[in-house]
Write a protein that holds these residues in place. Structure first.
Motif, mmCIF file in Angstrom:
data_model
loop_
_atom_site.group_PDB
_atom_site.id
_atom_site.type_symbol
_atom_site.label_atom_id
_atom_site.label_comp_id
_atom_site.label_asym_id
_atom_site.label_seq_id
_atom_site.Cartn_x
_atom_site.Cartn_y
_atom_site.Cartn_z
ATOM 1 N N ALA A 27 -9.775 1.148 -4.901
ATOM 2 C CA ALA A 27 -10.585 1.301 -3.753
ATOM 3 C C ALA A 27 -9.539 1.522 -2.690
ATOM 4 O O ALA A 27 -9.853 2.465 -1.796
ATOM 5 C CB ALA A 27 -11.244 0.091 -3.183
ATOM 6 N N MET A 28 -8.317 0.976 -2.670
ATOM 7 C CA MET A 28 -7.242 1.378 -1.637
ATOM 8 C C MET A 28 -6.921 3.202 -1.764
ATOM 9 O O MET A 28 -6.771 3.697 -0.840
ATOM 10 C CB MET A 28 -6.072 0.640 -1.776
ATOM 11 C CG MET A 28 -4.988 0.767 -1.115
ATOM 12 S SD MET A 28 -3.502 -0.365 -1.118
ATOM 13 C CE MET A 28 -2.914 0.270 -2.657
ATOM 14 N N PHE B 190 -6.222 10.235 -2.411
ATOM 15 C CA PHE B 190 -7.327 10.304 -3.175
ATOM 16 C C PHE B 190 -7.462 11.917 -3.553
ATOM 17 O O PHE B 190 -7.763 12.348 -4.435
ATOM 18 C CB PHE B 190 -8.534 10.010 -2.565
ATOM 19 C CG PHE B 190 -9.907 9.961 -3.250
ATOM 20 C CD1 PHE B 190 -9.993 9.319 -4.249
ATOM 21 C CD2 PHE B 190 -10.834 10.835 -2.842
ATOM 22 C CE1 PHE B 190 -11.460 9.380 -5.250
ATOM 23 C CE2 PHE B 190 -12.133 11.143 -3.678
ATOM 24 C CZ PHE B 190 -12.167 10.503 -4.903
ATOM 25 N N ARG C 88 0.841 -1.143 0.054
ATOM 26 C CA ARG C 88 0.041 0.090 -0.161
ATOM 27 C C ARG C 88 0.703 1.222 0.106
ATOM 28 O O ARG C 88 0.620 2.310 -0.627
ATOM 29 C CB ARG C 88 -1.120 0.006 0.885
ATOM 30 C CG ARG C 88 -1.941 1.196 1.355
ATOM 31 C CD ARG C 88 -2.608 1.104 2.816
ATOM 32 N NE ARG C 88 -3.345 2.284 3.024
ATOM 33 C CZ ARG C 88 -2.972 3.598 3.240
ATOM 34 N NH1 ARG C 88 -1.753 3.590 3.678
ATOM 35 N NH2 ARG C 88 -4.042 4.485 3.297
ATOM 36 N N ALA D 258 -8.675 5.299 -3.351
ATOM 37 C CA ALA D 258 -9.962 6.092 -2.857
ATOM 38 C C ALA D 258 -10.111 6.246 -1.244
ATOM 39 O O ALA D 258 -10.577 7.135 -0.853
ATOM 40 C CB ALA D 258 -11.131 5.343 -3.455
ATOM 41 N N GLU D 259 -9.533 5.105 -0.591
ATOM 42 C CA GLU D 259 -9.576 5.415 0.895
ATOM 43 C C GLU D 259 -8.436 6.047 1.551
ATOM 44 O O GLU D 259 -8.586 6.048 2.889
ATOM 45 C CB GLU D 259 -9.958 3.920 1.510
ATOM 46 C CG GLU D 259 -11.318 3.188 0.963
ATOM 47 C CD GLU D 259 -11.406 1.693 1.257
ATOM 48 O OE1 GLU D 259 -12.367 1.291 1.132
ATOM 49 O OE2 GLU D 259 -10.207 1.220 1.388
ATOM 50 N N SER D 260 -7.631 6.497 0.834
ATOM 51 C CA SER D 260 -6.343 6.937 1.225
ATOM 52 C C SER D 260 -5.975 8.407 1.254
ATOM 53 O O SER D 260 -6.934 9.163 0.409
ATOM 54 C CB SER D 260 -5.031 6.151 0.521
ATOM 55 O OG SER D 260 -4.866 6.771 -0.989
#
Length: 332
Positions: free
Chosen positions: A278-279, A286, A247, A281-283
């Motif tokens: 998605a990773m 984004f 990540r 977008a959640e970080s």
């Protein structure tokens, strides 16, 4: 005077890793269909049967579920099996042992046992092997806790990651793209390890991050050369490990370049690019993006036998160039 680095093919690097592991540890042995005298469907095991004998290079019947069960049992009893499947597609025949046994036994027995099993899978398209012998199923298995899933893209990483996989106390699945087997690259003769779970930046860039797997790493690098002529500097990230995912490297790169494209051969829907998107977008990356996250994956169809249709069903260099240009210029 600098010494010229020794070069091996991807297949030779894998064979050398197995030979060195078998030499160093008598618990390591090989299993699989036609891996003995024949040397493996893609000639990866080569002459290992001559060096180590039929007791450690074991030809199995055409029964993937049974072979996987034997490998799991051997690992539980102290062995270090390396199980070769002729094609990654045949993992479907051994799903019970892979996903319900190998992946879960350590957890279900409270850590009292481990399953140090390596499974090797020739994967991907490009050989005209058609729908039942050309799939990229790695995202299926990356969904399963308890499994580690890796995809080395170079001969150097093939040797180093395989040796790391053999050392690992848990099951590791290594997906080897068939078009990479003949690719040459520098490989040290001595044993070495490439850590599982770390991505590698193959080319730095400032305008867009391209996260790629397996053969797509090389297509992305080729695309980056073309993009540079157009004034776009692409950063190429070789994912290498699907589970665990790196990540930190991906988020840091996306934050720097403000654009991100995922390129993979598996079917686009619910593929590894979906998880990476998605990773991001959640970080924290984004809010720094200047364009939507892009995904280039395989077509929503079984892989065709016809070579032109087969190429059309998976991302090619031109597709990566076009998608990158759109992301960089589409919202400026």
């Amino acid at each position: 005077m600098n010494q010229i680095a020794r070069e091996l093919t991807y297949a030779q690097a894998l064979q050398e890793a197995m030979g060195q592991a078998m030499q160093a540890d008598p618990r390591v042995f090989l299993m699989g269909e036609d891996i003995g005298v024949y040397g493996g469907a893609f000639q990866v095991t080569g002459d290992l049967i001559e060096r180590f004998g039929a007791e450690r290079v074991i030809d199995t019947p055409i029964a993937e579920l049974g072979a996987a069960g034997v490998a799991v049992g051997a690992a539980l009893c102290g062995g270090r099996p390396i199980l070769e499947f002729q094609f990654s597609d045949f993992a479907t025949l051994a799903m019970e042992q892979i996903t319900n046994q190998a992946a879960k036994i350590r957890y279900m027995l409270g850590g009292a046992v481990s399953v140090p099993l390596v499974m090797r899978f020739p994967a991907g398209s490009g050989t005209g092997a058609a729908a039942q012998h050309s799939q990229s199923l790695e995202a299926w298995f990356a969904h399963v806790p308890g499994l580690k899933v890796i995809q080395p893209s170079t001969p150097y990483d093939a040797k180093g990651m395989l040796l790391s996989a053999i050392d690992d106390p848990d099951p590791v699945m290594i997906f080897e793209h068939k078009l990479l087997y003949k690719m040459k690259g520098p490989v040290p003769e001595q044993p070495y390890r490439v850590p599982i779970g770390l991505a590698e930046i193959r080319r730095p860039g400032r305008d867009i991050s391209i996260v790629a797997t397996a053969i797509m790493v090389h297509r992305a690098l080729e695309a980056a050369t073309i993009l540079a002529e157009d004034g776009i500097e692409a950063e190429i990230i070789d994912l290498r490990s699907l589970r665990p995912l790196d990540r930190a490297t991906i988020v840091a790169s996306g934050s720097r370049t403000t654009r991100l494209l995922c390129v993979y051969e598996g079917v686009k829907t619910l593929g590894i690019g979906s998880e990476i998107s998605a990773m991001i977008a959640e970080s924290e990356a984004f809010d720094r993006l200047d364009a939507p996250i892009g995904r280039l994956g395989g077509a929503e169809c079984p892989l065709p036998y016809n070579p032109e249709l087969e190429r059309a069903a998976v991302p090619q260099v031109a597709d990566i160039v076009a998608a990158s240009q759109s992301l960089v210029r589409g919202r400026l």
